[in-house]
Design an enzyme around this catalytic site. Structure first.
Site, short mmCIF file in Angstrom:
data_model
loop_
_atom_site.label_atom_id
_atom_site.label_comp_id
_atom_site.label_asym_id
_atom_site.label_seq_id
_atom_site.Cartn_x
_atom_site.Cartn_y
_atom_site.Cartn_z
N CYS A 94 1.44 -1.03 -0.01
CA CYS A 94 -0.19 0.00 -0.03
C CYS A 94 0.59 1.63 -0.01
CB CYS A 94 -0.81 0.07 0.98
SG CYS A 94 -1.71 -1.29 1.78
N HIS A 383 -9.75 1.78 -1.71
CA HIS A 383 -8.61 1.80 -2.04
C HIS A 383 -7.57 0.94 -2.81
CE1 HIS A 383 -4.42 0.97 -0.01
NE2 HIS A 383 -4.72 0.04 1.00
N CYS A 413 0.12 3.24 6.33
CA CYS A 413 0.18 2.08 6.55
C CYS A 413 0.33 0.65 4.91
CB CYS A 413 -0.36 1.63 7.42
SG CYS A 413 -2.17 1.01 7.03
#
Length: 426
Positions: A94, A383, A413
């Site tokens: 990510c 996301h 994160c």
């Protein structure tokens, strides 16, 4: 090899993305290359980059087909940029979008290049279908066989069970748990309630819905395959609706649900970074500068509540290097992988006792919630793993440019117990 010993400022001068889509909806048949090219083409058109040779394009995807081994270079070749523009693929779960910006930014800072594009894309709808290990080995053995009879002998070893594909998944290899499974443990460990998580998720949807209504995103997105805005945003959600959702990971007494966690998502984003001289020469407004960044990792196999808490390390180290406190910022953009992750991070920063468990001797203090994710964030937008970084940098750059001054703090994160933080200034 560095060609300059003096560090130059790294300016954010442009941004673009396509709307994000929940998986298996609008972009069900779009590949990573299709989406990344759409986002890049929108950027190229908006900032009149057609035919130009840029210093480099960097980015990547977390979930890739083997045929996408040179994804970003193929996107360059499919675009209207000068085909002599080089490109490379980067992947850090990510963190990918932010790390791509750091990569391009460092080359600008050292004088290696004047301008570059950093981006990221992910399709969860078009995941690679993996063969069983036994079938894979048989096929490779058959390929190496010299004669027809040898090949036939290998193929005759195939059994019906070998034809069952391996279901795609993103569980952590070392723990066997998903990010949601780990974060459920985090929520329990730090005492983050279901009500707190739902309230945080509701706020994200409300803020992003208002931002769309106010036109904030009008010059930040390129419509794609019928979408003009992120299709995960829920303007009509409420605490009552969120409370009705069942736990998603711990079915018995869990607190994480589909409402306070980000769904699987497809999408792409990119940002245009440049030196001050290049920006001025090309008549582009410097929206903000990237001034500091820090990447960190954390042990999470033994301490399973730690998976998404590496930003605790990254933020503390970065602030020390920058000579700043956590309160010295006008805006905060914290990636909302799960409401529980954000709330746990904020709780740790605020507590000297909890920070001590990470090896630090004092707390960072509290964040003004009125300055946090003011236009909504990942819980509302959703996301697409590698694309989130570009979305966040773009939002921060626009916020700082609109204000005309100030600082922005970014925290993301990532899977694998990693995390990255960044400071942007105007």
């Amino acid at each position: 090899m560095l060609i300059s010993q003096s560090s130059r400022k790294v300016a954010v001068v442009g941004f673009n993305r396509i709307p994000f889509a929940r998986h298996n909806t609008s972009y069900a048949n779009a590949s990573n290359q299709d989406m990344m090219l759409a986002a890049m083409s929108g950027l190229i058109e908006r900032y009149k980059l057609q035919g130009q040779r840029l210093g480099e394009v960097a980015g990547g995807a977390v979930i890739k087909h083997s045929r996408e081994f040179n994804l970003m270079r193929e996107c360059v070749l499919g675009s209207s940029l000068d085909p002599t523009t080089p490109a490379c693929d980067i992947q850090q779960a990510c963190d990918t979008g932010i790390e791509a910006a750091v990569y391009i930014g460092n080359k600008i800072a050292t004088g290696q290049i004047e301008v570059g594009i950093a981006g990221g894309v992910d399709s969860v709808s078009e995941v690679p279908i993996v063969l069983s290990e036994s079938l894979r080995k048989i096929l490779l053995e058959a390929r190496r066989a010299k004669t027809f009879s040898e090949k036939l002998g290998k193929f005759l070893k195939i059994r019906f069970k070998d034809l069952t594909p391996v279901a795609p998944g993103i569980d952590e290899p070392r723990s066997g748990l998903s990010m949601g499974g780990h974060t459920e443990i985090t929520a329990q460990y730090y005492g983050i309630s279901r009500e707190e998580q739902d309230a945080f998720a509701l706020s994200s949807h409300q803020k992003m819905s208002k931002a769309y209504d106010d036109g904030f995103f009008d010059d930040m997105l390129t419509p794609y395959l019928g979408l003009t805005r992120d299709n995960n945003v829920r303007k009509d959600t409420s605490m009552e609706k969120l409370a009705k959702l069942k736990p998603a990971f711990n079915k018995l007494n869990g607190t994480l649900t589909a409402g306070n966690s980000t769904p699987f998502t497809d999408g792409a984003s990119c940002v245009l970074l440049a030196s001050e001289d290049w920006a001025r020469t090309h008549g582009l407004t410097i929206l903000a500068y990237i001034t500091f960044a820090e990447v960190a990792a954390i042990e999470y196999v033994k301490d399973r509540h730690n998976l998404l808490l590496a930003p605790v390390y990254a933020s503390t180290r970065m602030l020390e290097k920058a000579g700043l406190t956590l309160q010295d910022f006008d805006f905060y953009e914290i990636h909302e992988a799960f409401a529980a992750q954000v709330l746990a991070t904020l709780k740790i920063w605020e507590s000297a006792e909890l920070m001590k468990t990470f090896g630090f001797d004092k707390s960072l203090g509290s964040v003004d919630r009125n300055k946090l994710n003011v236009k909504g964030s990942s819980l509302a937008a959703a996301h697409p793993f590698a694309a989130t970084g570009g979305r966040i940098i773009a939002t921060m750059a626009k916020l700082l440019n609109q204000k005309g001054s100030g600082r922005g703090f970014i925290s993301v994160c990532a899977a694998g117990g990693q995390g990255i933080t960044m400071i942007m200034e105007r």
